[in-house]
Design a protein around this motif. Structure first.
Motif, short mmCIF file in Angstrom:
data_model
loop_
_atom_site.label_atom_id
_atom_site.label_comp_id
_atom_site.label_asym_id
_atom_site.label_seq_id
_atom_site.Cartn_x
_atom_site.Cartn_y
_atom_site.Cartn_z
N ASN A 298 0.81 -1.22 0.00
CA ASN A 298 0.00 0.00 0.00
C ASN A 298 0.85 1.28 0.00
O ASN A 298 0.65 2.20 0.79
CB ASN A 298 -0.98 0.04 1.19
N VAL A 299 1.80 1.33 -0.91
CA VAL A 299 2.70 2.49 -1.02
C VAL A 299 2.03 3.61 -1.81
O VAL A 299 1.38 3.37 -2.83
CB VAL A 299 4.02 2.07 -1.70
N VAL A 300 2.19 4.83 -1.33
CA VAL A 300 1.69 6.01 -2.03
C VAL A 300 2.88 6.90 -2.36
O VAL A 300 3.58 7.38 -1.46
CB VAL A 300 0.68 6.81 -1.18
N THR A 301 3.15 7.09 -3.65
CA THR A 301 4.22 7.99 -4.06
C THR A 301 3.67 8.96 -5.11
O THR A 301 2.67 8.69 -5.77
CB THR A 301 5.41 7.23 -4.69
N HIS A 302 4.35 10.08 -5.26
CA HIS A 302 3.88 11.12 -6.19
C HIS A 302 4.33 10.88 -7.62
O HIS A 302 4.07 11.70 -8.50
CB HIS A 302 4.37 12.48 -5.71
N THR A 303 4.98 9.75 -7.86
CA THR A 303 5.41 9.43 -9.22
C THR A 303 4.70 8.19 -9.76
O THR A 303 5.00 7.75 -10.87
CB THR A 303 6.93 9.18 -9.25
N VAL B 263 10.56 5.65 4.62
CA VAL B 263 9.72 5.83 5.79
C VAL B 263 10.49 5.42 7.04
O VAL B 263 10.44 6.10 8.08
CB VAL B 263 8.42 5.00 5.67
N TYR B 264 11.21 4.31 6.95
CA TYR B 264 12.04 3.84 8.07
C TYR B 264 13.07 4.91 8.43
O TYR B 264 13.24 5.26 9.62
CB TYR B 264 12.74 2.54 7.68
N HIS B 265 13.75 5.43 7.42
CA HIS B 265 14.79 6.43 7.66
C HIS B 265 14.23 7.69 8.32
O HIS B 265 14.84 8.26 9.23
CB HIS B 265 15.46 6.79 6.33
N ALA B 266 13.04 8.12 7.88
CA ALA B 266 12.43 9.33 8.43
C ALA B 266 11.99 9.14 9.88
O ALA B 266 11.84 10.13 10.62
CB ALA B 266 11.23 9.74 7.57
N PHE C 112 8.20 -4.28 13.91
CA PHE C 112 7.59 -4.60 12.62
C PHE C 112 6.20 -3.98 12.52
O PHE C 112 5.84 -3.33 11.53
CB PHE C 112 7.55 -6.12 12.47
N ASP C 113 5.40 -4.18 13.57
CA ASP C 113 4.03 -3.64 13.58
C ASP C 113 4.04 -2.12 13.45
O ASP C 113 3.21 -1.54 12.73
CB ASP C 113 3.30 -4.04 14.86
N ARG C 114 4.97 -1.49 14.14
CA ARG C 114 5.02 -0.02 14.09
C ARG C 114 5.41 0.47 12.70
O ARG C 114 4.89 1.48 12.22
CB ARG C 114 6.00 0.53 15.13
N MET C 115 6.30 -0.26 12.04
CA MET C 115 6.68 0.13 10.68
C MET C 115 5.50 0.00 9.72
O MET C 115 5.32 0.84 8.82
CB MET C 115 7.85 -0.73 10.18
N VAL C 116 4.68 -1.02 9.92
CA VAL C 116 3.46 -1.16 9.11
C VAL C 116 2.57 0.07 9.31
O VAL C 116 2.02 0.63 8.35
CB VAL C 116 2.71 -2.45 9.49
N GLU C 117 2.42 0.49 10.56
CA GLU C 117 1.59 1.65 10.86
C GLU C 117 2.18 2.92 10.26
O GLU C 117 1.47 3.72 9.64
CB GLU C 117 1.47 1.81 12.39
N LEU C 118 3.49 3.10 10.43
CA LEU C 118 4.14 4.31 9.91
C LEU C 118 4.06 4.39 8.39
O LEU C 118 3.92 5.48 7.82
CB LEU C 118 5.60 4.36 10.36
N ALA D 7 1.58 3.21 6.53
CA ALA D 7 0.21 3.63 6.19
C ALA D 7 0.01 5.11 6.49
O ALA D 7 -0.64 5.83 5.72
CB ALA D 7 -0.80 2.79 6.97
N ILE D 8 0.56 5.56 7.60
CA ILE D 8 0.45 6.97 7.97
C ILE D 8 1.13 7.85 6.93
O ILE D 8 0.57 8.87 6.49
CB ILE D 8 1.07 7.21 9.36
N GLN D 9 2.34 7.45 6.50
CA GLN D 9 3.03 8.23 5.48
C GLN D 9 2.27 8.23 4.17
O GLN D 9 2.21 9.24 3.46
CB GLN D 9 4.44 7.69 5.26
N GLY D 10 1.65 7.09 3.85
CA GLY D 10 0.84 7.02 2.64
C GLY D 10 -0.30 8.01 2.66
O GLY D 10 -0.58 8.69 1.67
N ALA D 11 -0.98 8.10 3.82
CA ALA D 11 -2.08 9.06 3.95
C ALA D 11 -1.57 10.49 3.84
O ALA D 11 -2.20 11.35 3.21
CB ALA D 11 -2.79 8.85 5.28
#
Length: 233
Positions: free
Chosen positions: A90-95, A148-151, A166-172, A174-178
């Motif tokens: 579920n990646v969201v990128t501007h390209t 996202v991990y780096h940020a 792992f769970d927190r990275m999944v959340e982060l 999705a949050i970054q995607g939004a």
């Protein structure tokens, strides 16, 4: 894998067929379709006539391609209720022109009311992005999750338990995607025109079947960080 046993106006009941996945064939899919049509028409003879008349879904769902996370089933909605875009993790990128095309059509033509970026715990794409092993062409796609991990490196590294990390990275992710959805000109122009539109981040648990609201929500450009706000006419 599931098969429909009863169809009600706002509910679908399923039999778990995961133990019979080896019996799924090309031909069985076509037979399953015929069974589904017949069972659906028993409950509502006009179902397909109404479905063919057009779509006015209030929701755009941006989710993972994982076969265990079907948007309609886990939200107890019907065909025609959710406009869906899915990709690995579920990646969201501007390209991503595919995603942007879906976003533009859903916002400007379908006039959807809510955009939901939904990740899921146990996501293989996120797990792969947290490591250093090459897995193929997809490494280039997973680079977005590494960003996202780096940020969020300080927060993620502070979590000692591997599963919680792992769970927190999944959340982060999705949050970054939004947040990336909120930052698009498509969404910001819709807000500037007065269109009712909400953006949200969710995560789904495969173990419980429940969705968690990550409390990352936006309904106007005021919810967007200053750097990402765009001037609109």
């Amino acid at each position: 894998m599931y098969t429909v046993t009863q169809r009600l106006p706002n509910e679908i009941k399923f039999n778990n067929m995961s133990s019979n996945q080896d019996k799924i064939t090309y031909e069985s899919l076509l037979e399953g379709n015929k069974m589904w049509v017949a069972e659906t028409l028993k409950v509502d003879p006009t179902f397909f006539d109404e479905l063919a008349a057009g779509q006015t879904p209030p929701i755009l769902w941006i989710g993972c391609s994982d076969s265990r996370v079907p948007a309609n089933q886990i939200t107890n909605t019907m065909p025609g209720d959710i406009f869906v875009h899915r990709n690995i993790a579920n990646v969201v990128t501007h390209t991503d022109m595919s995603l942007l095309s879906v976003l533009d059509y859903s916002v400007n033509v379908l006039k959807i009311k809510h955009i939901i970026v939904c990740g899921h715990y146990g996501c293989g794409g996120v797990n792969a992005a947290m490591g250093n092993k090459q897995v193929g062409l997809i490494d280039n796609w997973l680079r977005n999750i590494k960003d996202v991990y780096h940020a969020n490196e300080n927060e993620v590294k502070s979590i000692q338990d591997p599963q919680q990390k792992f769970d927190r990275m999944v959340e982060l992710n999705a949050i970054q995607g939004a947040k990336n959805v909120m930052s698009t000109s498509i969404v910001q122009n819709a807000w500037a025109s007065g269109q009712e539109l909400g953006v949200h981040a969710w995560v789904y648990s495969l173990k419980t079947g429940l969705i968690k609201d990550l409390e990352t929500n936006a309904s106007s450009v005021e919810d967007v960080p200053e750097l990402f706000k765009m001037e609109t006419e």
